[in-house]
Design an enzyme around this catalytic site. Structure first.
Site: not given
Lengths: 251, 647, 235
Positions: B49, B340, B51
């Site tokens: 990965g 949220r 990111g």
């Protein structure tokens, strides 16, 4: 909506490639262009045919992965839009749509509409960074940066590396991409110490990758989904000429 | 499939350093083991990965002198989905002199996580936040600045201090490009070898230690063996189990899930974050949901019609008295600014009552007409112009004239591989960083904290903690990829791929993914109950069985074959989906992103600290079998868990 | 990278690298182009002598001066060289740029002005014009047999009569005008482009350069077009 699609099919980099024509009905207004391509692929899969390979990932216009030339327009005819954010409502029912990959020597086709853009990574690896190891940074507010410079740097840094500039340029030049990174770092004090070496080495990587040279047509800017300005190319030229001619930096 | 594991007799040890909270990390750093430069050169590290967590880790470990191999499935490490984060990154810099501190950021994160995260990890995160901003600025990340040239901040996610640093609406992009540039520098220096368009399909465990991976070259289809002294999974979250989410199309759980199948525990899988302000689903072919920044709720008013029969009427024809501004009605203290999870659930409630404002029934209005009247169109345009433009581009509606339509969507997954304080899973040498682990956000993540965690793990935590393990590995020679374990793993992967290709059924991968997504969303989404979850498990099992009998994957394994990639990822989502349902069923309380309809008080979530103050870490025992639950008790020594109230 | 052991630090290799780079190559185009703009201005003002209505005396004297005054002669050879350099480098760049896209589009992207996309074609038209132009006037003047004319007892080659004869033919005037249109488009893009290549772009000054570019491109062409048209029409 109904469409006739002329899609470039190419098995791999060695294959010559050809157009194939598909007709597609049941396309909805609110679909994005890539969702329309999904529908095409679902149709092909149901017919046990090979679906069209294309690159895509975030589908919100920021990752830079999607890449199609649509009726001669990289990312389609709508200004400042990536293919994934292009919607079918901007086409007329019954249209014939020609879909091609980015075409450039430096971007060989992997399959169909997916191309290899490693050349961009190579350009960044040649110097598109500030040489600062993790942990060695001074306090973030130690060096004030004038707001207008920070904004200009941000304008350039918005580049998503999609390659539309190369696709649009008649010379397949990557100068807009290259200049966006050079500008972003040259404008900031953090990028200054190595800006001469950076620009010389990045231009070299650009040329070696097989991109053409810039003739200032401005097609790159016109098709850039992030509105990166061609002013950056002028800045790149300035940086390069001063680094190459007015400094002792090796060319 | 793989052999069935014997449940491990294990006591989960988070290895939290002793001492006062404020001194744990600095003591750890001062007293921990080191690896000499000469030895670092002989140690190989695989980072899966690219990111924020992966790129930061690969770059930093490369700088330190380790031999790093970094893998990403995209065509360039710059495209990882961290790039899509909009709002900003929190850091306890206190540049605004508004009383912020490391402790306050720590406290807000613990509270925001509804008391289901580890104190020591979160405190370390808050400490690292300060250095992150320094590092990013030095890399040339163009954060927003004031006229005086110093960094600007904004408040975000309902906290009372301004600690969020941002770069227009593209903070994630700019931070990722910063990490990507550091990574590129190391690639050029030869300390990191990058493998683009490669997908990890298994982790190789030798003598109970992670020793490498099997990766598939996505262009040629070739399977490759890569050995290393340690393997770092920085592979993001698993929101795409819901099919529709704000994640990128390629975001997947495969790397983490393969590790789970090899014995790594998966923690709190049911903790998913549903973001309240996304653009609703408009068509059956929709592939992706787009997030609209939650800052819109600062000026927009959320409503639906009071009467069901008004729901499809043009909104301007519905008079004021027939509108239900339900957030203002239900939560007068916070109104439209509730967190949220609460805003999301309220939208679900009114839509379930049949008052949703689109044909499908799943959308509510976010109305700016009052704000435009009060502040003028110019002010609203200055605040939200680019968001309005983006909304109009996607929906063709002009939010200056007609209310936006929004609906919640899956956005982030707090759960992930179980890791200790060192970010190591229970498999020695196997680490999980960023969204792929579970440790920092508890049951709910605060805005602008995901970027912070990814970078903290990659830049500042793993370079220190990995040395504790690698210092004892300096005598281990380069890993021999001819070891039978590599062959076995490769054969397993090859077998799975061939199986998928050989089914030649009648339905596409997407058909099954949509069906799985619907089960997950309906029964393990914003609100869950025991009956639905039990039903969901059965449905998932049946669907998985059908998938393995009737999916059609075109092409071969030896070519660029995106459908095959999708099929493999979906196969793992089926298993993960089942685990999520089991986890949700087991956690008989409501907390953060996990809302059980049976566990409420006055309609609000009711957390049960007496019985559920623990991390659920699940052990894989074979597809379809009951997984084994291991509990890590959460100890709060510094913060006393309290009930959130927004009424 | 500078390596203390390797070679002479004062090597000239950098020149090759610089002029081989895409930016260096464009620098050549830019500087030669801007010099040729100056040349156009001088040439045009010379041509305006044709319109004096003095039977060509001023023009013939001007032609004599231009071919007999040593510094001007040097400048003119420099000009020939730069024209060739501009043309050769331009064509070489165009060929190289073509190679950057081996597989062509079915539908070509546009997104830029017609002139900017067709600089090579426009340049080639201008080059063809130059060949014809130089053969008819320059070559004839230097190496051909010319009619003579006497002013104040001094003999001059009567270039004026040659020019007059040439511009009495409609097809020659048409060829001349078409080439000028090509030159105009070439300049419209080239003038501004040269400044961008030099890195000279500025919020305040670029609009000025842009206006000068337009005025120059159209003014020069009008100036050049004036005399063949006037001579053809017998004005």
């Amino acid at each position: 909506m109904k469409f006739t699609l002329k899609v470039w099919r190419q098995n791999n980099a060695q294959d010559a490639g050809r157009f194939e024509t598909y007709s597609l009905s049941d396309v909805e207004n609110d679909m994005s262009f890539l969702e329309m391509m999904d529908v095409l692929n679902q149709q092909l899969i149901k017919e046990k045919k090979d679906p069209v390979a294309f690159d895509h990932d975030c589908r919100e216009g920021i990752c830079g992965m999607c890449s199609m030339v649509i009726n001669g327009h990289p990312h389609g005819h709508v200004k400042a839009t990536t293919t994934c954010q292009l919607h079918m409502r901007s086409f007329k029912d019954g249209d014939t749509i020609v879909i091609e990959p980015w075409r450039a020597k430096a971007f060989p086709v992997i399959k169909d509409l997916a191309v290899d853009r490693s050349a961009f990574d190579n350009i960044i690896q040649a110097g598109g960074y500030v040489s600062v190891n993790t942990g060695s940074a001074p306090d973030a507010n130690a060096v004030p940066v004038p707001q207008d410079l920070a904004e200009k740097a941000m304008d350039a840094a918005e580049c998503i590396g999609c390659g539309a500039c190369v696709a649009a340029c008649k010379n397949s030049s990557a100068m807009l991409f290259l200049s966006a990174k050079v500008s972003h770092l040259a404008l900031l004090p953090q990028g200054k110490p190595e800006h001469k070496k950076r620009v010389i080495s990045m231009v070299k990587a650009h040329d070696e990758a097989g991109f053409g040279s810039c003739t200032n047509t401005g097609a790159c800017e016109a098709y850039c989904p992030k509105g990166i300005s061609i002013t950056n190319i002028a800045r790149l030229n300035r940086e390069y000429l001063t680094a190459a001619l007015a400094s002792e930096e090796a060319v | 499939m793989t052999s069935i594991h014997q449940p491990q007799k294990m006591k989960l040890d988070a290895k939290i350093p002793a001492g006062p909270l404020e001194e744990k990390w600095s003591n750890y750093r001062s007293k921990g083991k080191l690896v000499s430069p000469a030895n670092k050169r002989r140690l190989d590290v695989i980072v899966v990965g690219s990111g924020l967590a992966g790129a930061a880790a690969a770059a930093t470990l490369g700088e330190l002198g380790y031999n790093v191999k970094c893998f990403c499935f995209q065509d360039s490490p710059r495209r990882a989905h961290s790039i899509a984060a909009q709002g900003g990154i929190n850091a306890a810099k206190n540049y605004q002199n508004d009383g912020d501190s490391i402790y306050r950021l720590f406290y807000d994160t613990i509270k925001g996580g509804d008391y289901r995260s580890r104190e020591a990890n979160v405190y370390r995160l808050a400490e690292a936040s300060v250095q992150i901003i320094d590092q990013c600025v030095a890399q040339g990340v163009p954060f927003a600045r004031e006229y005086g040239g110093l960094l600007a901040n904004r408040s975000f996610g309902g906290v009372q201090v301004s600690r969020t640093f941002y770069a227009r609406g593209q903070t994630g992009q700019q931070l990722l490009l910063g990490a990507y540039s550091a990574l590129s520098r190391q690639i050029a220096a030869g300390s990191v070898k990058m493998y683009n368009r490669h997908e990890m399909l298994d982790v190789v465990v030798i003598d109970s230690k992670a020793r490498g991976i099997i990766a598939r070259n996505l262009v040629t289809g070739e399977l490759e063996r890569h050995g290393a002294h340690a393997v770092l999974l920085c592979t993001g979250g698993y929101g795409n189990v819901f099919f529709l989410s704000t994640n990128a199309m390629g975001s997947n759980v495969t790397a983490a899930w393969k590790a789970h199948r090899k014995g790594a525990l998966f923690a709190n899988p049911c903790f998913t974050q549903i973001h309240p302000t996304c653009i609703p689903v408009t068509s059956g072919y929709q592939s992706k949901l787009t997030l609209m920044s939650e800052s819109l709720r600062n000026d927009g008013r959320v409503w639906v019609p009071k009467k069901k029969e008004d729901r499809l009427k043009p909104p301007h024809l519905i008079p004021e008295e027939d509108r239900d501004y339900y957030l203002e009605r239900m939560y007068p203290a916070f109104g439209n600014l509730v967190p949220r999870d609460i805003a999301s659930r309220a939208a679900k409630v009114v839509c379930d009552e049949g008052r949703g404002v689109v044909k499908s029934g799943y959308a509510v209005y976010l109305d700016f007409s009052d704000a435009i009247k009060r502040l003028g169109k110019a002010t609203i345009a200055a605040r939200y112009g680019n968001l309005f433009e983006m909304y109009q581009r996607i929906t063709d509606d002009n939010p200056y004239e007609t209310p936006m339509k929004i609906f919640p969507a899956v956005h982030y997954t707090m759960g992930g591989l179980w890791v200790d304080y060192d970010l190591m899973t229970n498999i020695p040498g196997l680490y999980a960083l960023g969204e792929a682990n579970f440790s920092d956000h508890g049951a709910n993540r605060l805005g602008a904290s995901a970027l912070m965690q990814g970078l903290a793990d990659g830049y500042f935590v793993i370079p220190v903690t990995i040395a504790q393990y690698l210092a004892d590995e300096i005598r281990t020679p380069r890993i021999d990829t001819n070891h039978p374990a590599f062959k076995q793993a490769e054969d397993q992967v090859k077998g799975d791929l061939n199986k998928l290709l050989s089914i030649k059924g009648n339905k596409s991968v997407d058909d099954y993914h949509m069906a799985l997504g619907k089960i997950m969303w309906d029964k393990c989404g914003m609100a869950r109950n025991a009956q639905g979850l039990k039903q969901a498990r059965k449905e998932i099992q049946a669907l998985r069985k059908e998938f393995w009998e009737n999916v059609y994957v075109p092409g071969t394994a030896n070519e660029f074959n995106p459908e095959l990639e999708k099929a493999g990822r979906l196969a793992d989502y089926f298993e993960l989906g089942e685990l999520m349902v089991i986890d949700a069923l087991t956690r008989e309380e409501s907390c953060g992103g996990h809302f059980r309809e049976e566990y409420t008080e006055d309609g609000e979530a009711k957390r049960d600290d007496a019985n559920f103050l623990f991390v659920s870490a699940w052990e894989f025992t074979g597809t379809g079998n009951d997984p084994v639950l291991h509990k890590e008790e959460l100890v709060y020594e510094n913060v006393k868990p309290s009930t959130r109230s927004y009424k | 990278m500078s390596n203390p052991i390797a070679a002479n630090p004062y090597s000239l290799k950098w020149l090759g690298h610089f002029f081989g780079s895409s930016v260096g190559r464009k620098l050549i185009m830019s500087l030669t182009g801007l010099f040729l703009c100056l040349f156009l201005l001088v040439h045009m003002s010379g041509n305006l002598q044709l319109l004096k209505g003095d039977g060509g005396r001023a023009f013939n004297e001007y032609a004599y001066f231009m071919t007999h005054f040593a510094p001007i002669k040097i400048v003119s050879y420099v000009t020939y060289f730069l024209i060739l350099l501009h043309a050769i480098d331009g064509i070489a760049l165009a060929l190289k740029n073509r190679q950057a896209r081996p597989s062509k589009y079915a539908v070509n992207p546009t997104g830029a002005t017609w002139a900017s996309r067709n600089m090579t074609i426009l340049g080639i038209v201008i080059l063809l014009f130059l060949v014809v132009h130089l053969k008819n006037f320059w070559f004839a003047y230097k190496f051909g047999t010319m009619p003579m004319v006497t002013y104040d007892g001094k003999e001059y080659k009567d270039l004026y009569s040659i020019v007059k004869e040439a511009f009495s033919q409609w097809w020659y005037v048409a060829f001349y005008l078409i080439s000028l249109v090509a030159l105009c488009f070439h300049l419209l893009h080239g003038f501004q482009s040269a400044f961008r290549t030099l890195g000279l772009e500025h919020k305040k000054y670029t609009p000025i350069i842009s206006i000068i570019g337009w005025v120059f491109s159209i003014g020069v062409i009008l100036g050049f077009a004036l005399q063949p048209v006037a001579m053809f029409l017998g004005l």
